[in-house]
Design an enzyme around this catalytic site. Structure first.
Site, PDB file in Angstrom:
ATOM      1  N   THR A  90       0.824  -1.197   0.000  1.00  0.00           N
ATOM      2  CA  THR A  90       0.000   0.000   0.000  1.00  0.00           C
ATOM      3  C   THR A  90       0.864   1.255   0.000  1.00  0.00           C
ATOM      4  OG1 THR A  90      -0.242   0.500   2.373  1.00  0.00           O
ATOM      5  CG2 THR A  90      -1.583  -1.316   1.473  1.00  0.00           C
ATOM      6  N   ASP A 134      -4.543   5.576   2.472  1.00  0.00           N
ATOM      7  CA  ASP A 134      -4.144   6.521   3.509  1.00  0.00           C
ATOM      8  C   ASP A 134      -4.468   5.839   4.829  1.00  0.00           C
ATOM      9  OD1 ASP A 134      -3.889   8.506   5.399  1.00  0.00           O
ATOM     10  OD2 ASP A 134      -5.105   9.988   4.338  1.00  0.00           O
ATOM     11  N   ASN A 179       4.286  -0.465   8.491  1.00  0.00           N
ATOM     12  CA  ASN A 179       5.510   0.291   8.234  1.00  0.00           C
ATOM     13  C   ASN A 179       5.257   1.776   7.967  1.00  0.00           C
ATOM     14  OD1 ASN A 179       8.397   0.693   7.237  1.00  0.00           O
ATOM     15  ND2 ASN A 179       7.246   1.090   5.355  1.00  0.00           N
ATOM     16  N   SER A 206       8.505   0.152  14.763  1.00  0.00           N
ATOM     17  CA  SER A 206       8.658   1.198  15.761  1.00  0.00           C
ATOM     18  C   SER A 206       9.984   1.904  15.490  1.00  0.00           C
ATOM     19  CB  SER A 206       8.602   0.588  17.164  1.00  0.00           C
ATOM     20  OG  SER A 206       8.802   1.558  18.163  1.00  0.00           O
ATOM     21  N   TYR A 232       7.288  12.508  17.618  1.00  0.00           N
ATOM     22  CA  TYR A 232       7.688  11.236  17.003  1.00  0.00           C
ATOM     23  C   TYR A 232       8.043  10.232  18.088  1.00  0.00           C
ATOM     24  CZ  TYR A 232      10.168   7.793  14.225  1.00  0.00           C
ATOM     25  OH  TYR A 232      10.570   6.608  13.643  1.00  0.00           O
ATOM     26  N   LYS A 290       6.044   6.557  18.886  1.00  0.00           N
ATOM     27  CA  LYS A 290       6.687   5.245  18.901  1.00  0.00           C
ATOM     28  C   LYS A 290       6.642   4.610  20.292  1.00  0.00           C
ATOM     29  CE  LYS A 290       7.660   5.133  14.536  1.00  0.00           C
ATOM     30  NZ  LYS A 290       6.929   4.211  13.643  1.00  0.00           N
ATOM     31  N   THR A 330      17.713   6.476   4.783  1.00  0.00           N
ATOM     32  CA  THR A 330      16.531   6.614   3.944  1.00  0.00           C
ATOM     33  C   THR A 330      16.226   8.110   3.863  1.00  0.00           C
ATOM     34  OG1 THR A 330      14.975   6.500   5.786  1.00  0.00           O
ATOM     35  CG2 THR A 330      15.677   4.400   4.807  1.00  0.00           C
TER      36      THR A 330
END
Length: 272
Positions: free
Chosen positions: A32, A56, A83, A134, A148, A152, A183
């Protein structure tokens, strides 16, 4: 044995790398993304082995519909990998209400809705594996990533509870805790709160602390994820990278020392 794997946030980063690794070895993948065109290369190369869905994760109804569509298409869902998520950079003071709510909606609530949707499917199958992505920042907090961190930490608590609740259904739960990786999580995918100058010095020191080998190579995580998925007895928690475990051990040792120092106060507060 080939598995059917549902993975969110497959447009880039870990999601794209892992989805391709699953497909290469013969698994069926439901991938997705908010922008489904980012999956065109995989659908062209792997054909019927991949079901690409626009999603979404903040939309609870759409999450439930996607899980049902995946089950109808492939007949089962062996693994769910939550993810999808992004990084919000900003101190507690700098973060707006909308930024905070949006961060929790994606990183926590989106994961919660998909987990809820998958449980009945896996319970009916008598087996399944839910993998929650996580972060090491779900165990220890870093400044300037305030909400953030909170999102988590929430994923950690939810998932540990979940593991105990669904064990009897044959459903396994694993929490994956990456340290920093190269990334675009900290660049193109990131959101930044409006900066206040009072935090400039702290941000500069934090940036200067990143050494050349601090960030891992995202492609190197593939073998670990495949081993996790294939394990008959997967761990509840799995670090990715060489930084996280050492950092957490150091921080937890400090916590234990502080708890010990204040233990007399804590015990007295019990009342008897």
């Amino acid at each position: 044995m080939a598995k059917t794997i549902f993975i969110t946030g497959a447009s880039r980063g870990f999601g794209k790398i892992w989805a391709e690794a699953f497909l290469k070895r013969g698994d069926k993948v439901v991938a997705t993304a908010r922008d489904i065109s980012t999956l065109n290369d995989l659908t062209k190369q792997y054909g019927d082995s991949i079901l690409a869905l626009q999603l979404d994760v903040n939309d609870r109804d759409a999450d439930f519909a996607a899980i049902q569509q995946a089950k109808a298409h492939f007949g089962s869902i062996d693994v769910l990998i939550n993810n999808a998520g992004y990084g919000l950079f900003g101190s507690v003071e700098e973060t707006s209400e909308k930024e905070a709510r949006d961060q929790m909606e994606t990183n926590f609530f989106g994961l919660l809705w998909l987990t809820q949707a998958a449980i009945p499917v896996m319970r009916e199958q008598g087996q399944g594996h839910i993998i929650q992505v996580s972060s090491v920042l779900g165990l220890v907090a870093a400044p300037i990533l305030s909400i953030y961190n909170a999102s988590k930490f929430a994923v950690e608590g939810l998932s540990e509870t979940l593991a105990a609740e669904v064990k009897g259904f044959g459903i396994k739960v694993s929490i994956v805790e990456p340290n920093g990786f190269s990334t675009d999580w900290g660049s193109a995918s990131a959101v930044h709160s409006v900066a206040l100058p009072q935090y400039d010095e702290m941000k500069a020191k934090q940036q200067a602390s990143f050494t050349a080998d601090f960030f891992g190579k995202p492609e190197a995580t593939t073998d670990a994820i495949l081993k996790l998925i294939d394990s008959e007895n997967p761990p509840l928690r799995l670090f990715l990278g060489k930084i996280g475990y050492q950092w957490v051990k150091q921080v937890y040792a400090g916590r234990a020392a502080e708890w010990d120092e204040w233990n007399d106060v804590s015990v007295a507060a019990h009342g008897h």
